[in-house]
Structures are given as C-alpha cells and as structure tokens.
Write a protein that holds these residues in place. Structure first.
Motif, short mmCIF file in Angstrom:
data_model
loop_
_atom_site.label_atom_id
_atom_site.label_comp_id
_atom_site.label_asym_id
_atom_site.label_seq_id
_atom_site.Cartn_x
_atom_site.Cartn_y
_atom_site.Cartn_z
N ASN A 35 0.69 -1.29 0.12
CA ASN A 35 -0.16 0.16 -0.22
C ASN A 35 0.87 1.33 -0.15
N TYR A 38 1.55 2.56 -3.51
CA TYR A 38 0.43 3.25 -4.02
C TYR A 38 0.70 4.75 -4.11
N VAL A 71 -6.78 6.86 0.07
CA VAL A 71 -6.80 5.74 -1.17
C VAL A 71 -8.06 4.77 -0.68
N TYR A 73 -9.25 1.25 -2.11
CA TYR A 73 -8.52 -0.03 -2.80
C TYR A 73 -9.85 -0.96 -3.59
N LEU A 103 -5.82 4.12 -10.57
CA LEU A 103 -4.81 3.03 -10.90
C LEU A 103 -5.64 1.89 -11.67
N ALA A 113 -7.48 0.88 -7.95
CA ALA A 113 -7.50 1.93 -6.64
C ALA A 113 -7.74 3.49 -7.16
#
Length: 154
Positions: A35, A38, A71, A73, A103, A113
């Motif tokens: 993570n 990211y 974020v 996910y 993403l 994400a």
C-alpha cells in the motif's frame, strides 16, 4: 465521494495517463503491491504532470506541499503488471489543487484503486501560500485536467 462511484471510474474519466512497470520490490509478502507504493505512485504521476507542464522542482518560485492523501482500494495489482496511473483535478482553489488518481492494470478492465491527493502551492522563500494564489503557469496547467463537469461548481 462514495466508493460505488469511484469503483465505476474508467480510463476515459482521466485526461492524463502515465504507465508504470511494477517492480519485484513493489510486492509485499502477500504477493501484491504494498500500500505504501500506491502513494509513491500517486505522488509520482502528479509531479510528472507538473514537471511536464513547467514546474522545475529545484528552481520554481512556487512548489507543492502535500496536505492530505487518501486511497480507496478495489483490487490488487502485482509484479510484473504494468500500471496505468490516470490523473485529473477535481478542485482548484486559490493556492491548492485536489487531484484524483485512478490506478488501472494495463489490458485489464476495472479500476484497482482511486487516490485523492491535495497539494498546497507555497512560495519557495516563505514556505507559505502566496496572497495572490498559485502562479498563472501552474493554474493554467492544472486547468487543462480539471474535470469539466465540476468546473461550474467550483
């Protein structure tokens, strides 16, 4: 923004896309991208866009400071996949920009994400936002990827 609407994002929702080839070291012990990677990628796509549009990190009179990040996910990605980092601006303030980074995995349907990243642009000498806001070069660059459906609401 609700997770449901973020999860329905497509590549067409973003005006700027940058590819990133994942690295073996991006994977964690669970065999997917860690993570923390990211956030590094979100920071990289934003700064790549800014540098491509006139920001010189070493000399520009104004530079961005990260104020907030989050974020959501929806699916994992792992080495050796190619990530597509998709960028847009959701809000443009006097001295700040709120970015959204999607993403995606190349050649795979569905978003993996969505990150939100807020920059405050500060003067290099004072470390504070300029009373007149961000300079015109930065503003014009960010307006190019400002989501049109949100422009009238800002």
């Amino acid at each position: 923004m609700a997770n449901k609407s973020l999860k329905s994002r497509t590549r067409q929702d973003y005006p700027y896309i940058l590819e990133y080839r994942t690295r073996w070291s991006d994977n964690d012990m669970y065999n997917h991208m860690n993570n923390t990677i990211y956030n590094q990628l979100f920071d990289s796509v934003i700064n790549a866009y800014l540098i491509d549009h006139g920001l010189d990190p070493a000399t520009s009179p104004q530079h961005p400071l990260m104020a907030r990040t989050s974020v959501d996910y929806f699916g994992s990605i792992s080495y050796p996949a190619v990530a597509e980092l998709s960028l847009r601006v959701n809000h443009l303030g006097k001295s700040s920009a709120t970015y959204e980074v999607g993403l995606f995995e190349k050649n795979v349907k569905g978003i993996r994400a969505v990150g939100e990243f807020v920059h405050v642009f500060v003067d290099r000498e004072t470390g504070r936002p300029n009373v007149n806001g961000m300079n015109s070069i930065l503003r014009q660059s960010l307006e190019k990827i400002l989501v049109k459906s949100l422009k009238g609401k800002i």
